[in-house]
Write a protein that holds these residues in place. Structure first.
Motif, PDB file in Angstrom:
ATOM      1  N   THR A 190      37.916  72.476  64.618  1.00 44.80           N
ATOM      2  CA  THR A 190      38.283  71.293  63.836  1.00 44.80           C
ATOM      3  C   THR A 190      38.578  71.655  62.384  1.00 44.80           C
ATOM      4  O   THR A 190      38.172  72.700  61.893  1.00 44.80           O
ATOM      5  CB  THR A 190      37.159  70.225  63.808  1.00 44.80           C
ATOM      6  N   GLY A 191      39.286  70.744  61.737  1.00 43.90           N
ATOM      7  CA  GLY A 191      39.459  70.787  60.302  1.00 43.90           C
ATOM      8  C   GLY A 191      39.006  69.453  59.727  1.00 43.90           C
ATOM      9  O   GLY A 191      39.099  68.418  60.393  1.00 43.90           O
ATOM     10  N   TYR A 192      38.489  69.490  58.506  1.00 39.95           N
ATOM     11  CA  TYR A 192      38.066  68.251  57.821  1.00 39.95           C
ATOM     12  C   TYR A 192      38.412  68.447  56.358  1.00 39.95           C
ATOM     13  O   TYR A 192      38.034  69.466  55.766  1.00 39.95           O
ATOM     14  CB  TYR A 192      36.563  68.032  57.981  1.00 39.95           C
ATOM     15  N   GLY A 193      39.148  67.509  55.778  1.00 39.89           N
ATOM     16  CA  GLY A 193      39.516  67.796  54.404  1.00 39.89           C
ATOM     17  C   GLY A 193      39.894  66.606  53.566  1.00 39.89           C
ATOM     18  O   GLY A 193      39.959  65.476  54.048  1.00 39.89           O
ATOM     19  N   ASP A 194      40.177  66.931  52.314  1.00 41.55           N
ATOM     20  CA  ASP A 194      40.461  65.923  51.309  1.00 41.55           C
ATOM     21  C   ASP A 194      39.359  64.874  51.344  1.00 41.55           C
ATOM     22  O   ASP A 194      38.210  65.202  51.240  1.00 41.55           O
ATOM     23  CB  ASP A 194      41.842  65.307  51.529  1.00 41.55           C
ATOM     24  N   MET A 195      39.687  63.631  51.558  1.00 37.78           N
ATOM     25  CA  MET A 195      38.652  62.598  51.567  1.00 37.78           C
ATOM     26  C   MET A 195      38.343  62.153  53.002  1.00 37.78           C
ATOM     27  O   MET A 195      37.925  61.032  53.226  1.00 37.78           O
ATOM     28  CB  MET A 195      39.097  61.403  50.733  1.00 37.78           C
TER      29      MET A 195
END
Lengths: 139, 386
Positions: free
Chosen positions: B369-374
């Motif tokens: 997974t990726g999780y980013g910014d807000m």
């Protein structure tokens, strides 16, 4: 303009054409919110179009200052030299009566007394001639 | 109906530099070094790269890759500005390109001087995605993800009884895995007590709940699956890949549910595309900018229910040998912070059975997974081809 090299600079907002009325309101001690001129729905942070009906006309109205704590953090590491002296400081995210949220420092309440739903009230702190920032107190 | 992209693209090459704290190399140099390793790993020549998706902002742009690698005919140049969700989302863009013939071999790369260069509180203020936070939240003392995401973590604790002990488990297990890897910044064991004694950054996040500020580069190559079959390494195909954007994407503060990540949308799409579900996953590389972020994503991915992420990670469940080994390379918490491209590399190695001491036995299907910014989210499900 005089410079004060010994004192780290406070980060200040750069108002945009869309957000200027909010910051003007802060300076005047009023919590101004943007409402769609067509469907009446409130939106925050300010932006050009209404996501509900897509009208690009809006009007600004003063909103009540009361709200309830949604959640919080206690900032220990300042991440910015200006806030080094203030740390640790509580930042509360508050569900305002008008139906939007405001994130701002919470003063006068101990960390152990924080709870979701606690009533707080928005207050105004002038930090420069042009800029006033919000903070919360027990309310 | 089978999704048009399922099994049409593959991860054909992976490469990374040493992960360090301190370097004299530029972000671009680190990115190029990792890129050349990935190209070699695939058995390709640099001249065969015809698509580039460099991490942005920060690091090189298409012009730099043409100039340094001598790319004769670039047909695709993209940025995917989704912060920590960028790398996995870029796999979706690359898969689209190679499946349609727009490009044959797309290079996704990151070069980062997070320790020796600008730190997070300075770096992020330059992102257009952080403009609202810079205007409304930086002036009241909220600058960094550690602060902005802490409020969601606190709410999870208040609503569901999640505790620092749960956070510590993620940090400790991730460190155990890092020690097996070798190319890591943090190579000493970490105990629960040391986690609890580490200094508070932004409550509830302590130092060891936070990912590293480190230097390093990483790269992967996405090629058409039919072509990748003939390359050097075992074929690792992209079964499902998706991105998702939450409501109020540039402001967590204004999001109706702070625990609503873009991954909620991406997970459903990714699983549907792959025709697979949580029970099929042998190993998971979960974007770990913070320990809490891992707990919450495990809930969203359906490994447990919302609110049960804390208890789920306990008792060795996410450790090697457990039910769902997570972050078998040490992640952003202990290996290094290259915006999660190291997670894609590790999953590829797991499925090729190249993961050394951290190898998950018989790993066939894995998820990253990726999780980013807000709160943007992305997901890829990869499979070792038969």
């Amino acid at each position: 303009m005089s410079t004060t090299p010994a004192q780290p600079e406070r980060p200040l907002p750069t108002p945009t054409r869309d957000s200027q009325p909010y910051w003007d309101g802060m300076r005047e001690g009023r919590f101004m919110l943007q409402h769609c001129a067509a469907c009446g729905k409130v939106r925050h942070y300010p932006r050009p179009a209404c996501p509900h009906c897509h009208s690009m006309e809006s009007k600004w109205e003063a909103a009540p200052l009361g709200g309830k704590i949604h959640t919080w953090t206690v900032c220990h590491h300042p991440f910015n030299f200006f806030f080094k002296q203030a740390a640790p400081y509580i930042v509360a995210l508050v569900d305002m009566e008008a139906g939007v949220r405001v994130n701002a420092p919470l003063r006068g309440i101990a960390e152990k007394d924080l709870e979701i739903g606690a009533r707080v009230r928005l207050a105004f702190e002038p930090v420069t001639k042009d800029v006033t920032l919000p903070y919360f107190v027990a309310g | 109906m089978v999704h048009a992209l399922r099994e049409k693209a593959a991860i054909s090459g992976v490469g990374e530099t040493a992960y360090t704290r301190g370097t004299t190399k530029s972000g671009l140099a680190l990115q190029l070094e990792a890129s050349l390793k990935a190209i070699d790993d695939a058995g390709l020549s640099p001249r065969e790269i015809d698509g580039v998706i460099p991490y942005f902002p920060g690091g090189g742009i298409a012009e730099d890759f043409i100039a340094n690698l001598g790319l004769p005919d670039l047909t695709l140049s993209l940025f995917v500005p989704m912060g920590g969700a960028t790398c996995v989302s870029a796999i979706q863009s690359a898969a689209m390109a190679v499946a349609t013939g727009v490009a044959k071999n797309v290079l996704i790369s990151v070069g980062r001087t997070g320790y020796s260069g600008a730190r997070v509180s300075t770096r992020l203020q330059q992102f257009p995605q952080f403009a609202l936070a810079a205007e409304f939240e930086a002036p009241i003392g909220m600058f960094a993800p550690a602060q902005l995401y802490a409020q969601g973590a606190r709410r999870h604790m208040e609503l569901y009884g999640t505790t620092p002990r749960h956070f510590a488990e993620v940090a400790v297990v991730t460190r155990q895995h890092a020690i097996l890897n070798g190319n890591v910044v943090m190579n000493k064991p970490l105990t629960v007590e040391e986690h609890h004694a580490s200094r508070m950054i932004s409550d509830p996040f302590r130092l060891f709940d936070c990912s590293l500020e480190s230097d390093g580069g990483a790269a992967v190559i996405v090629s058409a699956a039919d072509r990748a079959r003939d390359l050097k390494k075992p074929l690792v195909t992209i079964m499902g890949v998706a991105e998702g954007h939450p409501e109020s994407p540039a402001s967590i503060a204004q999001r109706p549910d702070l625990l609503d990540f873009g991954l909620v949308k991406a997970a459903k799409r990714g699983y549907d595309m792959a025709g697979l579900g949580p029970k099929d996953i042998d190993v998971a590389e979960i974007y770990d900018c913070f320990t809490f972020t891992v707990l919450r994503q495990l809930e969203i991915l359906g490994f447990c229910k919302t609110g049960e992420g804390g208890p789920f990670v306990m008792d060795g469940r996410i450790a090697l040998g457990g039910e769902l080994p997570v972050n078998t390379h040490g992640g952003l918490l202990s290996q290094g912070h290259v915006v999660g491209l190291n997670h894609v590399i590790e999953l590829t190695r797991q499925l090729r059975r190249e993961a050394g001491k951290a190898q998950v036995k018989d790993a066939e299907v894995g998820l990253v997974t990726g999780y980013g910014d807000m709160g943007d989210g992305s997901l890829a499900i990869l499979r070792r081809a038969a």
